[in-house]
Scaffold this active site. Structure first.
Site, PDB file in Angstrom:
ATOM      1  CB  CYS A 264      -0.913   0.007   1.214  1.00 21.40           C
ATOM      2  SG  CYS A 264      -1.816  -1.540   1.507  1.00 21.40           S
ATOM      3  CB  ALA A 265       3.418   2.143  -2.497  1.00 21.62           C
ATOM      4  N   GLY A 268       4.209   7.397  -0.602  1.00 21.33           N
ATOM      5  CA  GLY A 268       5.512   7.050  -1.152  1.00 21.33           C
ATOM      6  C   GLY A 268       6.719   7.252  -0.270  1.00 21.33           C
ATOM      7  N   GLY A 269       6.573   7.809   0.919  1.00 20.35           N
ATOM      8  CA  GLY A 269       7.731   8.018   1.779  1.00 20.35           C
ATOM      9  C   GLY A 269       8.424   6.722   2.155  1.00 20.35           C
ATOM     10  CE  LYS A 270       5.240   3.704   6.966  1.00 17.77           C
ATOM     11  NZ  LYS A 270       4.339   4.861   6.779  1.00 17.77           N
ATOM     12  CD  GLU A 289      -1.976   3.777  -3.217  1.00 19.27           C
ATOM     13  OE1 GLU A 289      -3.213   3.892  -3.174  1.00 19.27           O
ATOM     14  OE2 GLU A 289      -1.283   3.485  -2.222  1.00 19.27           O
ATOM     15  CG  ASP A 331       1.899   2.306   5.927  1.00 23.51           C
ATOM     16  OD1 ASP A 331       1.216   2.304   6.966  1.00 23.51           O
ATOM     17  OD2 ASP A 331       2.364   3.345   5.421  1.00 23.51           O
ATOM     18  CB  CYS A 384      -0.331   6.095  11.148  1.00 21.75           C
ATOM     19  SG  CYS A 384       0.179   7.584  12.035  1.00 21.75           S
TER      20      CYS A 384
END
Length: 451
Positions: A264-265, A268-270, A289, A331, A384
């Site tokens: 689940c990109a 895009g930070g991870k 994604e 994520d 999160c």
């Protein structure tokens, strides 16, 4: 034709808050757009930003104060009037704005933005609000209520969020954890492994991070830094960095060169962090994604990295064969209760029914992540959120339905990746970070080995 606003900062804040309330806009995104369109910079931009963020965070408690001061149900007020009253209340009770200036400026704004007919009401209500400070108001409104109900008013959180935090925290930490959500999050940057070093940011005036070796803290606009403008670094919470940077974990076999998957990109930070780490490990990353818009954000985040492929794909309906990946990050979409510092309006938009929609999706995505991993592969389940239904209960429910999956203690995964384990972050074998303990978002991570 109307001329420019008399008070551009307050008018921008009002317009943004109205869009958040009536159009479902995101506070940070609408503010970025309005500040750019109206050319607000420096102190005006900072003041407008604080008006929007602070008013959004405390909106629920402000509405109770407005209701008590006006003798009216705030939900029966016209939305523009309620927004003006919230804005004035924030200045009166939580900013260093003199009472006469807060009232007069809000009355002037009401006349300009809505019309003269409401100025008398705005003036009268705000003068009554100004009669007490924030603590006095919340104490008055909490009198006779159950302790958690009073705490919800005092800390400006819906009661169900207070209960969710109380379910996983010691009683002594409950109020500090909730109050931490009312403090603006610092600007934290992440360098893209292989494209930049933290030392470059430190030399430019940034400070090093506490937990992630890729993190730096920054005062001011990230765009001031060449590494950010060039895509060699980006804004990313340090907890978000840590849970992804741990995924390489301890080496298990020569099969570690198998590709990695970010299920689940977006945004895009991870993915950017993992792509750099994958290249260093001699492999590459597939970033999937489901949303085309968010997939474009991923492509922007990983520009300059040649060890990643971005695809538009639904993680619950895999476009790849099972058992292919050595590392998988899931994520998953969640309530975001761990990032309330960054999304000030979100606490008032979510409710327990949101969980009923999200939990089945979270379980399905974790199943898909485990299916995608090869034997010996490591899966990271990340949210999160500290809510048990999204964290421990999802993991335990999925483990109860499968065989051949082993929980790996987060401490061992962090150590295997050469990363520190933040103190007081263990939730059983899992990792749970907190703003009030660690200065990060309240990220949760579980790491699972496919046997």
């Amino acid at each position: 034709m109307a001329g420019p606003p008399r008070d551009p900062a307050r008018r921008t804040a009002y317009d943004a808050l109205l869009a958040v309330d009536t159009e479902g806009a995101y506070a940070n995104l609408i503010m970025n757009r309005l500040l750019a369109e109206r050319g607000l910079t420096g102190r005006d931009a900072a003041f407008a930003t604080e008006l929007v963020a602070g008013t959004s965070r405390l909106a629920g408690s402000y509405d109770l104060i407005i209701g008590a001061a006006s003798g009216r149900d705030p939900e029966r007020l016209d939305r523009p009037v309620l927004i003006l009253l919230r804005l004035g209340t924030h200045q009166l009770l939580n900013l260093r704005v003199p009472a006469h200036a807060a009232v007069a400026s809000t009355v002037d704004l009401a006349r300009e933005a809505v019309g003269p007919k409401i100025t008398g009401l705005v003036n009268a209500v705000l003068r009554k609000v100004a009669a007490h400070d924030y603590r006095s108001w919340t104490d008055r409104l909490s009198r006779g209520l159950a302790p958690r109900e009073a705490l919800a008013i005092r800390t400006a959180h819906p009661r169900w969020i207070v209960d969710a935090y109380a379910d996983v925290l010691p009683e002594a930490e409950l109020e500090p954890a909730l109050l931490a959500n009312n403090e603006p999050a610092p600007v934290t940057l992440a360098v893209r492994p292989g494209l930049a070093e933290v030392s470059e940011l430190v030399e430019a005036g940034a400070g090093p991070g506490r937990w992630s070796p890729y993190a730096a803290t920054w005062q001011g606009s990230p765009a001031e830094l060449a590494a950010v403008r060039q895509g060699r670094a980006g804004v990313q919470d340090e907890g978000s960095q840590l849970v992804a940077a741990a995924l390489p974990g301890p080496s298990t076999s020569s099969g570690d060169v198998d590709p990695w998957l970010d299920l689940c990109a977006g945004p895009g930070g991870k993915s950017a962090l993992l792509a750099g780490l994958a290249k260093a490990a001699g492999t590459w990353l597939l970033a999937a994604e489901v949303s085309r818009h968010r997939a474009d954000l991923v492509r922007s985040a990983v520009r300059g990295l040649d060890s990643v492929e971005v695809v538009v794909a639904d993680g619950t309906r895999p476009a790849w064969r099972s058992g292919r990946f050595g590392r998988v990050l899931a994520d998953v979409p969640c309530t975001g209760l761990g990032s309330l510092r960054r999304r000030p309006e979100s606490r008032w938009r979510r409710d327990p029914a949101t969980l009923d929609q999200l939990v089945p999706l979270q379980r399905a995505l974790l199943h898909a992540a485990l299916d995608a991993a090869r034997p010996g592969g490591l899966v990271g389940y990340v949210t999160c959120s500290p809510h048990r239904r999204e964290t421990v209960e999802v993991v335990e429910a999925v483990l109860a339905e499968r065989t051949g999956v082993t929980t790996v203690a987060a401490a061992d995964v962090l150590a295997g990746a050469g990363l520190p384990e933040p103190p007081d972050s263990a939730a059983g074998p899992y990792l749970q970070l907190w703003p009030h303990r660690h200065g990060t978002d309240a990220m949760f991570a579980a790491y699972l080995r496919v046997d």
